[in-house]
Design a protein around this motif. Structure first.
Motif, PDB file in Angstrom:
ATOM      1  N   GLY A   1      -0.992  -6.127  -4.377  1.00 48.86           N
ATOM      2  CA  GLY A   1       0.113  -4.893  -4.814  1.00 48.86           C
ATOM      3  C   GLY A   1      -0.112  -3.769  -3.759  1.00 48.86           C
ATOM      4  O   GLY A   1       0.618  -2.981  -3.534  1.00 48.86           O
ATOM      5  N   ASN A   2      -1.474  -3.715  -3.114  1.00 41.58           N
ATOM      6  CA  ASN A   2      -1.711  -2.535  -2.241  1.00 41.58           C
ATOM      7  C   ASN A   2      -0.794  -2.797  -1.143  1.00 41.58           C
ATOM      8  O   ASN A   2      -0.133  -1.761  -0.531  1.00 41.58           O
ATOM      9  N   SER A   3      -0.607  -4.192  -0.632  1.00 41.03           N
ATOM     10  CA  SER A   3       0.115  -4.477   0.617  1.00 41.03           C
ATOM     11  C   SER A   3       1.649  -4.271   0.204  1.00 41.03           C
ATOM     12  O   SER A   3       2.495  -3.826   1.069  1.00 41.03           O
ATOM     13  N   MET A   4       2.048  -4.595  -0.968  1.00 38.92           N
ATOM     14  CA  MET A   4       3.479  -4.579  -1.386  1.00 38.92           C
ATOM     15  C   MET A   4       3.927  -3.179  -1.421  1.00 38.92           C
ATOM     16  O   MET A   4       4.888  -2.550  -0.987  1.00 38.92           O
ATOM     17  N   ASN A   5       2.796  -2.132  -1.926  1.00 33.39           N
ATOM     18  CA  ASN A   5       3.122  -0.776  -1.906  1.00 33.39           C
ATOM     19  C   ASN A   5       3.161  -0.024  -0.656  1.00 33.39           C
ATOM     20  O   ASN A   5       4.187   0.762  -0.123  1.00 33.39           O
ATOM     21  N   ALA A   6       2.376  -0.618   0.422  1.00 32.57           N
ATOM     22  CA  ALA A   6       2.656  -0.203   1.857  1.00 32.57           C
ATOM     23  C   ALA A   6       4.135  -0.285   2.183  1.00 32.57           C
ATOM     24  O   ALA A   6       4.736   0.478   2.927  1.00 32.57           O
ATOM     25  N   GLN A   7       4.527  -1.621   1.894  1.00 32.30           N
ATOM     26  CA  GLN A   7       6.038  -1.927   2.433  1.00 32.30           C
ATOM     27  C   GLN A   7       6.922  -1.068   1.769  1.00 32.30           C
ATOM     28  O   GLN A   7       7.785  -0.481   2.487  1.00 32.30           O
ATOM     29  N   LEU A   8       6.980  -0.753   0.304  1.00 31.66           N
ATOM     30  CA  LEU A   8       7.624   0.203  -0.404  1.00 31.66           C
ATOM     31  C   LEU A   8       7.491   1.491   0.084  1.00 31.66           C
ATOM     32  O   LEU A   8       8.702   2.131   0.377  1.00 31.66           O
ATOM     33  N   ARG A   9       6.459   1.764   0.596  1.00 31.97           N
ATOM     34  CA  ARG A   9       6.219   3.339   1.138  1.00 31.97           C
ATOM     35  C   ARG A   9       6.904   3.418   2.352  1.00 31.97           C
ATOM     36  O   ARG A   9       7.675   4.561   2.599  1.00 31.97           O
ATOM     37  N   GLY A  10       6.787   2.472   3.331  1.00 27.51           N
ATOM     38  CA  GLY A  10       7.616   2.506   4.593  1.00 27.51           C
ATOM     39  C   GLY A  10       8.916   2.538   4.228  1.00 27.51           C
ATOM     40  O   GLY A  10       9.810   3.300   5.483  1.00 27.51           O
TER      41      GLY A  10
END
Length: 317
Positions: free
Chosen positions: A20-29
């Motif tokens: 989820g942290n990695s997915m959130n990083a992509q969403l934030r980008g």
């Protein structure tokens, strides 16, 4: 039921949290505005837990259980979200390695302290040297893993990192106490959520009550600071799985609601963090979910071994 039988579920929750942290990083980008990204990430969580509560509304809390609920119990989600805000505000100033190292070390040591002293309704076990030795090994392991950042893994030298930090007008080390507090609150939030679960009886209702204030805060901040906003090209780049990042991370919160009072805060957070970081190392090494590839070299593998040794000591003793 033996507490050890719950360990595989906690490990899966930690792995999903890292995903989820990695997915959130992509969403934030792609969404540009961090508060918009956080709101989009948390909103599906509220929808899912509200739906589950409506489908399974029983058991419901009694007036006696509500009256006995500590005042701080509904704030567990907010306490955990402080670390999220810390990441938004400070990670670019101090670097991902120091930020993660400080928050996770504070999390581990706070969890052991709560277990030892019996804080927030936990059964106090007194001071036991072996779990604290395990916590020390985990803290050292976190440092070894966190010191290898994507920038360094990509070949950026220490001199470039120092240049990157200049110009903030503030020594980044002055932020360390705030980051440590964020990590401690993250551990405390898990225990508060367990207290909330005990008072509200229904785990779906407890999860909903825990996440609602978090969504309210991020939506409010976004309304107050709506810029920058994503462009059409940014939104078109959002993959279908990116808004589900919060749901994968919510599994860890729900696991805390159910299991932390059974296995102890130290063992729960230790297992969760270990699974989280080991999964993060794998995500970085293979470049999954759009992550920049960072080879799992000797520092990261050594740190992972220390963390595994630490959680064994915490769990067995």
């Amino acid at each position: 039921m033996s507490a050890a039988l719950l360990y595989p579920f906690i490990i899966v929750a930690g792995a999903l949290q890292a995903l989820g942290n990695s997915m959130n990083a992509q969403l934030r980008g792609h969404l540009v505005n961090p508060f918009l990204a956080a709101a989009v990430s948390f909103l599906p969580i509220v929808f899912v837990f509200a739906t589950l509560f409506l489908v399974m509304p029983t058991p419901l809390p009694s007036l006696d259980s509500l009256a006995a609920m500590p005042w701080y119990a509904p704030l567990g989600g907010v306490a955990g979200a402080v670390a999220v805000f810390g990441g938004l505000a400070f990670v670019d100033k101090v670097g991902a390695g120091p930020f993660n190292g400080l928050t996770l070390t504070a999390n581990i040591l706070t969890s052991l302290a709560m277990d030892s002293l019996g804080l927030f309704g936990l059964q106090g076990g007194g001071f036991k040297p072996m779990p604290w030795l395990g916590g020390l090994l985990m803290a050292i392991g976190v440092i070894f893993i966190a010191r290898v950042t994507p920038e360094k893994g990509a070949g950026q030298g220490a001199g470039e990192d120092e240049t990157k930090d200049t110009g903030h007008g503030l020594n980044p080390r002055l932020l360390y106490p705030f980051i440590v507090v964020a990590g401690a609150l993250q551990a405390i939030g898990v225990v508060w959520n367990a207290q909330l679960r005990g008072a509200l009886i229904n785990p779906w209702l407890a999860a909903l009550v825990s996440f609602l204030p978090v969504v309210f805060v991020f939506v409010l901040v976004f309304l107050l600071r709506p810029k920058p906003l994503p462009q059409r090209a940014d939104i078109e780049g959002v993959r279908w799985w990116m808004p589900l990042a919060g749901l994968t991370g919510a599994v860890a919160v729900f696991a805390g609601l159910l299991f932390v009072d059974k296995v102890g805060a130290g063992a729960f957070n230790g297992l969760l963090i270990t699974a989280n970081l080991l999964t993060s190392v794998a995500l970085d090494h293979f470049g999954w979910v759009g992550m920049k590839r960072v080879r799992a070299g000797a520092s990261r593998l050594g740190g992972a071994a220390l963390m595994v040794a630490g959680i064994v000591l915490i769990s067995l003793f």
